[in-house]
Design a protein around this motif. Structure first.
Motif, PDB file in Angstrom:
ATOM      1  N   MET A 104       0.824  -1.211   0.000  1.00 44.73           N
ATOM      2  CA  MET A 104       0.000   0.000   0.000  1.00 44.73           C
ATOM      3  C   MET A 104       0.858   1.261   0.000  1.00 44.73           C
ATOM      4  N   SER A 105       1.877   1.310   0.873  1.00 43.61           N
ATOM      5  CA  SER A 105       2.643   2.547   1.056  1.00 43.61           C
ATOM      6  C   SER A 105       3.714   2.771   0.000  1.00 43.61           C
ATOM      7  N   TRP A 106       4.329   1.691  -0.518  1.00 40.58           N
ATOM      8  CA  TRP A 106       5.442   1.840  -1.453  1.00 40.58           C
ATOM      9  C   TRP A 106       5.029   1.722  -2.911  1.00 40.58           C
ATOM     10  N   LEU A 107       3.872   1.101  -3.160  1.00 39.73           N
ATOM     11  CA  LEU A 107       3.468   0.882  -4.550  1.00 39.73           C
ATOM     12  C   LEU A 107       2.123   1.520  -4.894  1.00 39.73           C
ATOM     13  N   ILE A 108       1.063   1.116  -4.204  1.00 36.14           N
ATOM     14  CA  ILE A 108      -0.280   1.560  -4.588  1.00 36.14           C
ATOM     15  C   ILE A 108      -0.435   3.075  -4.465  1.00 36.14           C
ATOM     16  N   LEU A 109      -0.148   3.633  -3.292  1.00 31.78           N
ATOM     17  CA  LEU A 109      -0.379   5.066  -3.086  1.00 31.78           C
ATOM     18  C   LEU A 109       0.540   5.958  -3.928  1.00 31.78           C
TER      19      LEU A 109
ATOM     20  N   ALA B 176       4.821  18.767  -6.022  1.00 28.09           N
ATOM     21  CA  ALA B 176       5.816  18.550  -7.083  1.00 28.09           C
ATOM     22  C   ALA B 176       6.751  17.380  -6.803  1.00 28.09           C
ATOM     23  N   ALA B 177       7.013  17.083  -5.526  1.00 23.32           N
ATOM     24  CA  ALA B 177       7.932  15.994  -5.193  1.00 23.32           C
ATOM     25  C   ALA B 177       7.270  14.623  -5.245  1.00 23.32           C
ATOM     26  N   LEU B 178       5.935  14.586  -5.238  1.00 23.06           N
ATOM     27  CA  LEU B 178       5.231  13.308  -5.109  1.00 23.06           C
ATOM     28  C   LEU B 178       5.452  12.350  -6.282  1.00 23.06           C
ATOM     29  N   PRO B 179       5.504  12.815  -7.540  1.00 26.28           N
ATOM     30  CA  PRO B 179       5.767  11.863  -8.627  1.00 26.28           C
ATOM     31  C   PRO B 179       7.101  11.132  -8.495  1.00 26.28           C
ATOM     32  N   SER B 180       8.083  11.762  -7.867  1.00 28.67           N
ATOM     33  CA  SER B 180       9.379  11.091  -7.699  1.00 28.67           C
ATOM     34  C   SER B 180       9.293   9.915  -6.739  1.00 28.67           C
ATOM     35  N   TYR B 181       8.244   9.872  -5.909  1.00 30.28           N
ATOM     36  CA  TYR B 181       8.095   8.769  -4.950  1.00 30.28           C
ATOM     37  C   TYR B 181       7.880   7.427  -5.640  1.00 30.28           C
ATOM     38  N   VAL B 182       7.349   7.454  -6.853  1.00 25.30           N
ATOM     39  CA  VAL B 182       7.178   6.207  -7.602  1.00 25.30           C
ATOM     40  C   VAL B 182       8.527   5.510  -7.760  1.00 25.30           C
ATOM     41  N   VAL B 183       9.551   6.280  -8.055  1.00 21.21           N
ATOM     42  CA  VAL B 183      10.889   5.727  -8.263  1.00 21.21           C
ATOM     43  C   VAL B 183      11.596   5.476  -6.929  1.00 21.21           C
ATOM     44  N   ILE B 184      11.533   6.473  -6.035  1.00 22.34           N
ATOM     45  CA  ILE B 184      12.215   6.345  -4.742  1.00 22.34           C
ATOM     46  C   ILE B 184      11.679   5.145  -3.959  1.00 22.34           C
ATOM     47  N   MET B 185      10.377   5.092  -3.817  1.00 21.95           N
ATOM     48  CA  MET B 185       9.784   4.023  -3.009  1.00 21.95           C
ATOM     49  C   MET B 185       9.780   2.697  -3.744  1.00 21.95           C
TER      50      MET B 185
ATOM     51  N   GLY C 273      12.445   1.653  -5.186  1.00 15.37           N
ATOM     52  CA  GLY C 273      13.708   1.101  -4.709  1.00 15.37           C
ATOM     53  C   GLY C 273      13.569   0.517  -3.315  1.00 15.37           C
ATOM     54  N   GLY C 274      12.877   1.246  -2.443  1.00 18.02           N
ATOM     55  CA  GLY C 274      12.648   0.743  -1.089  1.00 18.02           C
ATOM     56  C   GLY C 274      11.798  -0.512  -1.079  1.00 18.02           C
ATOM     57  N   ALA C 275      10.797  -0.553  -1.963  1.00 19.28           N
ATOM     58  CA  ALA C 275       9.918  -1.732  -2.046  1.00 19.28           C
ATOM     59  C   ALA C 275      10.687  -2.961  -2.489  1.00 19.28           C
ATOM     60  N   LEU C 276      11.597  -2.793  -3.457  1.00 16.32           N
ATOM     61  CA  LEU C 276      12.385  -3.923  -3.944  1.00 16.32           C
ATOM     62  C   LEU C 276      13.135  -4.595  -2.800  1.00 16.32           C
ATOM     63  N   VAL C 277      13.753  -3.802  -1.947  1.00 20.75           N
ATOM     64  CA  VAL C 277      14.545  -4.348  -0.840  1.00 20.75           C
ATOM     65  C   VAL C 277      13.646  -4.946   0.240  1.00 20.75           C
ATOM     66  N   ASN C 278      12.646  -4.170   0.693  1.00 22.04           N
ATOM     67  CA  ASN C 278      11.798  -4.624   1.795  1.00 22.04           C
ATOM     68  C   ASN C 278      10.947  -5.831   1.419  1.00 22.04           C
ATOM     69  N   LEU C 279      10.268  -5.752   0.263  1.00 20.93           N
ATOM     70  CA  LEU C 279       9.413  -6.864  -0.148  1.00 20.93           C
ATOM     71  C   LEU C 279      10.251  -8.082  -0.516  1.00 20.93           C
ATOM     72  N   GLY C 280      11.412  -7.832  -1.133  1.00 22.58           N
ATOM     73  CA  GLY C 280      12.300  -8.946  -1.451  1.00 22.58           C
ATOM     74  C   GLY C 280      12.722  -9.689  -0.191  1.00 22.58           C
ATOM     75  N   TYR C 281      13.079  -8.940   0.841  1.00 18.58           N
ATOM     76  CA  TYR C 281      13.474  -9.534   2.119  1.00 18.58           C
ATOM     77  C   TYR C 281      12.329 -10.355   2.721  1.00 18.58           C
ATOM     78  N   CYS C 282      11.130  -9.757   2.726  1.00 22.71           N
ATOM     79  CA  CYS C 282       9.970 -10.457   3.312  1.00 22.71           C
ATOM     80  C   CYS C 282       9.602 -11.705   2.509  1.00 22.71           C
TER      81      CYS C 282
ATOM     82  N   SER D 109      -3.446  -3.480   8.375  1.00 18.90           N
ATOM     83  CA  SER D 109      -2.161  -3.408   7.680  1.00 18.90           C
ATOM     84  C   SER D 109      -2.189  -2.323   6.604  1.00 18.90           C
ATOM     85  N   LEU D 110      -3.306  -2.229   5.894  1.00 15.52           N
ATOM     86  CA  LEU D 110      -3.439  -1.192   4.864  1.00 15.52           C
ATOM     87  C   LEU D 110      -3.473   0.203   5.487  1.00 15.52           C
ATOM     88  N   LEU D 111      -4.112   0.315   6.660  1.00 10.15           N
ATOM     89  CA  LEU D 111      -4.146   1.600   7.364  1.00 10.15           C
ATOM     90  C   LEU D 111      -2.743   1.996   7.811  1.00 10.15           C
ATOM     91  N   GLY D 112      -2.000   1.030   8.362  1.00 10.66           N
ATOM     92  CA  GLY D 112      -0.623   1.310   8.765  1.00 10.66           C
ATOM     93  C   GLY D 112       0.223   1.747   7.580  1.00 10.66           C
TER      94      GLY D 112
END
Length: 344
Positions: free
Chosen positions: A44-49, A212-221, A223-232, A262-265
């Motif tokens: 939810m936080s790194w991909l959907i939103l 203006a900074a929000l579109p960059s979160y698609v790329v930034i997060m 990267g974070g999603a790859l590591v966190n979800l990969g680990y899980c 979990s989605l709320l968190g």
């Protein structure tokens, strides 16, 4: 100008409050492994939103990202992945040092590294000493670091009063992980700086500076999603004690409750950086590096205040609470010093 700066500080406070509260819904999840819970919230936080918000903001989603070269996007993505590694190390730091010592060292390191490394790499660090505003800003960073240390000391006193110890206390291993966590967690600050061309492009499309900074979160997060979800996912696939099937086989009411919590968190976690973008947009360009210091120090401040509201400090005695309140006041003082520095 001054009212815009203080508005920026306020929105950083709102984002930090969301960060301090985001784990509360996760604490109510029952009979799920941490990996499953973290993955659902993370999706939810790194991909959907990030994708949904960017799709709503951008006139042409794919054209926008296609306008950047791989050389421009890759550093943003890799810094996001760097920040993701810091997230994983954060949990291990708590395991070996305990909450108070772990938070104090990890947040302290990431506050300093994430705040000061950007102007250092840009060759602007020495310039900060040449003006009253710059010197006040640096003083604010130092005071904020002191505030984090005092709040961490309060947490340590609380743990001693309650007889709480780390699961597997190991000072040497914990210190190494805490320093690595602090350094890698600063990747978010570096990613935001590397994503400035994306922010400029969003402004050229007529997007409100607050967003203006929000579109960059698609790329930034991403990267974070790859590591966190990969680990899980790797742990869920390889650890015999973990089972996604078992987690999703709980009674339907509990399954629905766990999913919603979990989605709320995950939503609350995303909102910290949603409002971080609002605050960052109000900070003068020459002091944009200070956004990270405000976010991290306010995160510690709000974490302490939330603990008081939830009565986590009940029956620990007056001294730990007094030290906590003192640390919170020091962090508030730091924010005011930074604000004065930016308007000087």
């Amino acid at each position: 100008m001054s009212h815009l700066i203080f508005a920026g500080i306020f929105w950083h406070l709102v984002g930090a409050a969301s960060a301090a509260c985001f784990y509360a819904p996760f604490k109510k999840v029952r009979h799920w492994s941490w990996e499953t819970m973290w993955s659902v919230g993370g999706i939810m936080s790194w991909l959907i939103l990030p994708w949904a918000v960017s799709a709503a903001l951008l006139p042409d989603f794919w054209e926008f990202y296609g306008s950047f070269s791989l050389a421009q996007l890759l550093p943003v993505f890799l810094f996001g992945a760097m920040w993701g590694i810091g997230n994983i190390n954060y949990g291990l730091t708590m395991r070996y040092l305990g909450m108070s010592m772990g938070i104090g060292i990890a947040i302290g390191v990431t506050l300093v590294v994430g705040t000061l490394m950007t102007p250092l790499l840009q060759g602007r660090f020495v310039e900060l000493f040449s003006s009253t505003g710059g010197r006040l800003t640096l003083l604010g960073v130092l005071v904020a670091l002191c505030g984090v240390a005092i709040v961490s000391r309060a947490g340590l006193l609380k743990e001693r009063a309650m007889g709480i110890t780390a699961e597997e206390f190991n000072l040497k291993k914990g210190l190494v992980l805490a320093v690595f966590c602090g350094i890698f967690s600063a990747g978010m600050s570096f990613a935001m700086n590397a994503a400035k061309p994306m922010q400029d492009a969003a402004l050229e499309l007529g997007i409100n500076p607050l967003y203006a900074a929000l579109p960059s979160y698609v790329v930034i997060m991403g990267g974070g999603a790859l590591v966190n979800l990969g680990y899980c996912f790797i742990r869920l696939a390889t650890q015999s004690s973990l089972s996604v099937k078992a987690d999703f086989s709980v009674a339907k009411p509990l399954l629905v409750s766990n999913l919603l919590l979990s989605l709320l968190g995950g939503t609350m976690w995303y909102l910290q950086f949603f409002f971080y973008a609002w605050g960052h947009a109000r900070i003068p360009a020459q002091y944009d590096f200070i956004s990270w210091m405000l976010h991290m120090s306010f995160y510690v401040l709000c974490g302490g205040l939330v603990g008081l509201v939830l009565k986590e400090w009940k029956n620990v005695g007056k001294r730990p609470v007094s030290v906590l309140c003192g640390g919170c006041l020091v962090i508030i003082l730091a924010a005011n010093i930074v604000g004065l520095g930016m308007i000087s």
